[in-house]
Design a protein around this motif. Structure first.
Motif, PDB file in Angstrom:
ATOM      1  N   ILE A 103      48.040  59.712  24.747  1.00 24.29           N
ATOM      2  CA  ILE A 103      49.289  60.334  24.306  1.00 24.29           C
ATOM      3  C   ILE A 103      49.620  59.828  22.921  1.00 24.29           C
ATOM      4  O   ILE A 103      49.580  58.619  22.664  1.00 24.29           O
ATOM      5  N   GLU A 104      49.943  60.747  22.037  1.00 27.54           N
ATOM      6  CA  GLU A 104      50.427  60.404  20.698  1.00 27.54           C
ATOM      7  C   GLU A 104      51.839  60.944  20.590  1.00 27.54           C
ATOM      8  O   GLU A 104      52.090  62.115  20.848  1.00 27.54           O
ATOM      9  N   LEU A 105      52.772  60.075  20.220  1.00 29.45           N
ATOM     10  CA  LEU A 105      54.179  60.461  20.148  1.00 29.45           C
ATOM     11  C   LEU A 105      54.818  59.724  18.986  1.00 29.45           C
ATOM     12  O   LEU A 105      54.685  58.510  18.872  1.00 29.45           O
ATOM     13  N   THR A 106      55.504  60.470  18.120  1.00 28.48           N
ATOM     14  CA  THR A 106      56.170  59.835  16.986  1.00 28.48           C
ATOM     15  C   THR A 106      57.365  60.652  16.526  1.00 28.48           C
ATOM     16  O   THR A 106      57.297  61.878  16.462  1.00 28.48           O
ATOM     17  N   PRO A 107      58.465  59.975  16.202  1.00 28.50           N
ATOM     18  CA  PRO A 107      59.601  60.686  15.628  1.00 28.50           C
ATOM     19  C   PRO A 107      59.390  61.029  14.155  1.00 28.50           C
ATOM     20  O   PRO A 107      60.044  61.908  13.623  1.00 28.50           O
ATOM     21  N   ASP A 108      58.460  60.350  13.481  1.00 26.04           N
ATOM     22  CA  ASP A 108      58.212  60.591  12.053  1.00 26.04           C
ATOM     23  C   ASP A 108      56.720  60.507  11.771  1.00 26.04           C
ATOM     24  O   ASP A 108      56.182  59.438  11.504  1.00 26.04           O
ATOM     25  N   PRO A 109      56.025  61.654  11.835  1.00 24.61           N
ATOM     26  CA  PRO A 109      54.580  61.642  11.669  1.00 24.61           C
ATOM     27  C   PRO A 109      54.112  61.200  10.282  1.00 24.61           C
ATOM     28  O   PRO A 109      52.946  60.871  10.108  1.00 24.61           O
ATOM     29  N   LEU A 110      55.006  61.157   9.301  1.00 21.21           N
ATOM     30  CA  LEU A 110      54.608  60.724   7.966  1.00 21.21           C
ATOM     31  C   LEU A 110      54.552  59.211   7.831  1.00 21.21           C
ATOM     32  O   LEU A 110      53.849  58.684   6.964  1.00 21.21           O
ATOM     33  N   THR A 111      55.300  58.490   8.687  1.00 14.88           N
ATOM     34  CA  THR A 111      55.373  57.033   8.519  1.00 14.88           C
ATOM     35  C   THR A 111      55.022  56.233   9.769  1.00 14.88           C
ATOM     36  O   THR A 111      54.967  55.008   9.691  1.00 14.88           O
ATOM     37  N   GLN A 112      54.815  56.909  10.903  1.00 15.22           N
ATOM     38  CA  GLN A 112      54.576  56.178  12.148  1.00 15.22           C
ATOM     39  C   GLN A 112      53.446  56.804  12.950  1.00 15.22           C
ATOM     40  O   GLN A 112      53.240  58.012  12.905  1.00 15.22           O
ATOM     41  N   THR A 113      52.772  55.972  13.718  1.00 12.31           N
ATOM     42  CA  THR A 113      51.781  56.426  14.693  1.00 12.31           C
ATOM     43  C   THR A 113      51.959  55.593  15.948  1.00 12.31           C
ATOM     44  O   THR A 113      51.974  54.368  15.884  1.00 12.31           O
ATOM     45  N   HIS A 114      52.123  56.264  17.075  1.00 12.53           N
ATOM     46  CA  HIS A 114      52.231  55.580  18.367  1.00 12.53           C
ATOM     47  C   HIS A 114      51.244  56.248  19.313  1.00 12.53           C
ATOM     48  O   HIS A 114      51.365  57.434  19.599  1.00 12.53           O
ATOM     49  N   THR A 115      50.276  55.491  19.788  1.00 12.78           N
ATOM     50  CA  THR A 115      49.247  56.016  20.677  1.00 12.78           C
ATOM     51  C   THR A 115      49.243  55.193  21.964  1.00 12.78           C
ATOM     52  O   THR A 115      49.275  53.967  21.915  1.00 12.78           O
ATOM     53  N   PHE A 116      49.212  55.906  23.079  1.00 15.20           N
ATOM     54  CA  PHE A 116      49.215  55.269  24.394  1.00 15.20           C
ATOM     55  C   PHE A 116      48.003  55.769  25.169  1.00 15.20           C
ATOM     56  O   PHE A 116      47.769  56.978  25.229  1.00 15.20           O
ATOM     57  N   GLU A 117      47.255  54.856  25.750  1.00 11.83           N
ATOM     58  CA  GLU A 117      46.128  55.226  26.591  1.00 11.83           C
ATOM     59  C   GLU A 117      46.421  54.755  28.001  1.00 11.83           C
ATOM     60  O   GLU A 117      46.672  53.573  28.231  1.00 11.83           O
ATOM     61  N   LEU A 118      46.430  55.705  28.923  1.00 12.70           N
ATOM     62  CA  LEU A 118      46.795  55.445  30.310  1.00 12.70           C
ATOM     63  C   LEU A 118      45.708  55.985  31.221  1.00 12.70           C
ATOM     64  O   LEU A 118      44.954  56.880  30.844  1.00 12.70           O
ATOM     65  N   GLN A 119      45.657  55.492  32.435  1.00  8.92           N
ATOM     66  CA  GLN A 119      44.734  56.024  33.424  1.00  8.92           C
ATOM     67  C   GLN A 119      45.538  56.541  34.611  1.00  8.92           C
ATOM     68  O   GLN A 119      46.344  55.814  35.188  1.00  8.92           O
ATOM     69  N   LEU A 120      45.329  57.802  34.933  1.00  4.17           N
ATOM     70  CA  LEU A 120      45.945  58.449  36.082  1.00  4.17           C
ATOM     71  C   LEU A 120      44.834  58.839  37.043  1.00  4.17           C
ATOM     72  O   LEU A 120      43.679  58.510  36.816  1.00  4.17           O
ATOM     73  N   ASP A 121      45.163  59.590  38.070  1.00  6.65           N
ATOM     74  CA  ASP A 121      44.123  60.170  38.909  1.00  6.65           C
ATOM     75  C   ASP A 121      44.508  61.608  39.238  1.00  6.65           C
ATOM     76  O   ASP A 121      45.602  62.067  38.913  1.00  6.65           O
ATOM     77  N   GLN A 122      43.583  62.317  39.881  1.00  7.33           N
ATOM     78  CA  GLN A 122      43.766  63.758  40.091  1.00  7.33           C
ATOM     79  C   GLN A 122      44.970  64.104  40.951  1.00  7.33           C
ATOM     80  O   GLN A 122      45.440  65.230  40.932  1.00  7.33           O
TER      81      GLN A 122
END
Length: 146
Positions: A103-122
């Motif tokens: 997941i990539e989520l940011t309120p300001d794509p010009l100055t911030q990068t937030h990346t989350f890697e998670l594991q789910l299942d089906q």
């Protein structure tokens, strides 16, 4: 009209629709934007919150199609990459039913990068699919991208 229940959640990501299409009519490029809030909340680790009209109903529809296919075959990927760069998501189904989620989520794509890697299942897929179906029943895709 109540917007209660117009939320979809993928692991730690929660996306809530606050307002339907901001422009009336059938013009695809104008009439499908949703005003949403998206957040990733990992207590004690990170919290990122984004609001605004950065997600289109058509983008949710494409993501829903890919999730349905993944749920049926328990293989493949599903991607949500809206035109606006505030939110991005990639799900990949592994051979034993695990779903690697980026997941990539940011309120300001010009100055911030937030990346989350998670594991789910089906087992998460049917719930996500139902949530997206509810949103798209309330706000179907309007017009066509000519």
């Amino acid at each position: 009209m109540s917007l209660e229940g117009l939320t979809f959640q993928v692991g730690a990501l929660k996306v809530t629709v606050h307002q339907g299409p901001l422009i009336e009519g059938e013009d695809f490029w104008d009439a499908n934007w949703l005003d949403v809030a998206a957040e990733v909340d990992l207590p004690g680790q990170a919290w990122v919150h984004v609001t605004g009209p950065f997600l289109m109903t058509s983008e949710l529809g494409g993501f829903l199609t890919e999730l349905r296919r993944m749920n049926e075959t328990l293989t493949g990927t599903a991607d949500l990459h809206p035109l606006e760069p505030n939110l991005g998501m990639h799900l990949e189904c592994g051979s034993t039913g695990e779903i690697l989620t980026r997941i990539e989520l940011t309120p300001d794509p010009l100055t911030q990068t937030h990346t989350f890697e998670l594991q789910l299942d089906q087992t998460y897929l049917p719930g996500i699919i139902r949530q997206l179906e509810t949103i798209l029943e309330r706000f179907p895709v309007r017009g066509r991208p000519d």
